[in-house]
Scaffold this motif. Structure first.
Motif, mmCIF file in Angstrom:
data_model
loop_
_atom_site.group_PDB
_atom_site.id
_atom_site.type_symbol
_atom_site.label_atom_id
_atom_site.label_comp_id
_atom_site.label_asym_id
_atom_site.label_seq_id
_atom_site.Cartn_x
_atom_site.Cartn_y
_atom_site.Cartn_z
ATOM 1 N N HIS A 35 71.977 -27.283 -39.644
ATOM 2 C CA HIS A 35 72.815 -27.915 -40.662
ATOM 3 C C HIS A 35 73.663 -26.870 -41.365
ATOM 4 C CE1 HIS A 35 73.996 -30.409 -44.068
ATOM 5 N NE2 HIS A 35 73.590 -31.446 -43.357
ATOM 6 N N GLU A 36 74.923 -27.195 -41.567
ATOM 7 C CA GLU A 36 75.861 -26.248 -42.175
ATOM 8 C C GLU A 36 75.488 -25.877 -43.608
ATOM 9 O OE1 GLU A 36 77.455 -30.369 -42.909
ATOM 10 O OE2 GLU A 36 76.822 -29.334 -41.098
ATOM 11 N N VAL A 103 70.610 -37.558 -39.360
ATOM 12 C CA VAL A 103 70.089 -36.226 -39.655
ATOM 13 C C VAL A 103 69.352 -35.755 -38.405
ATOM 14 C CG1 VAL A 103 68.385 -34.969 -41.033
ATOM 15 C CG2 VAL A 103 69.935 -36.608 -42.133
ATOM 16 N N LEU A 107 65.589 -31.008 -38.038
ATOM 17 C CA LEU A 107 65.762 -30.701 -39.455
ATOM 18 C C LEU A 107 64.798 -31.536 -40.298
ATOM 19 C CD1 LEU A 107 67.308 -29.235 -41.704
ATOM 20 C CD2 LEU A 107 68.996 -31.088 -41.618
#
Length: 130
Positions: A35-36, A103, A107
């Protein structure tokens, strides 16, 4: 409201910070790839530590009150309560985020592991040390 062991709440709060911090330190490189939000570096510890301590204090206090209301006073009962709460709340929320918000499952699994460890540590400390 039942009597709470505030020393146990404080110890649980700090223990949860240490366990969670270790969890994310070990998995930080995976988070950055997934995730950024994690790729740009972490927030300053001067901000992160107090925020996490307050969050853990709230959670430890709620769990201590719940354990007291339910009469939880042993390791096995505290462990069971932690697992039930983990399945009923973080797991439901995280699987919903995977399904509805796309998502990444890895993660969500990292966050689920953190929540499991955090709930186990908090609930066992406040459930046993009453």
């Amino acid at each position: 409201m039942p009597e709470l062991n505030y020393l146990a709440v404080g110890v649980a709060m700090v223990a949860a910070l240490l366990v969670s911090g270790t969890w994310y330190a070990l998995l930080g490189s995976h988070l950055a790839r997934l995730h950024e939000a994690y790729a740009g570096g972490s927030r300053p510890a001067a901000l992160t530590v107090p925020v996490e301590l307050v969050r853990n204090l709230v959670l430890a206090t709620v769990l201590a009150g719940l354990a007291a209301q339910l009469g939880i006073s042993g390791f096995g009962a505290a462990l069971l309560l932690a697992i039930v709460l983990w399945v009923g709340f973080p797991m439901v929320l995280l699987t919903g985020s995977v399904f509805h918000e796309k998502v990444p499952a890895k993660l969500a699994a990292i966050h689920a592991g953190d929540w499991l460890l955090k709930l186990l540590v908090l609930t066992v400390i406040v459930g046993v040390w009453r």
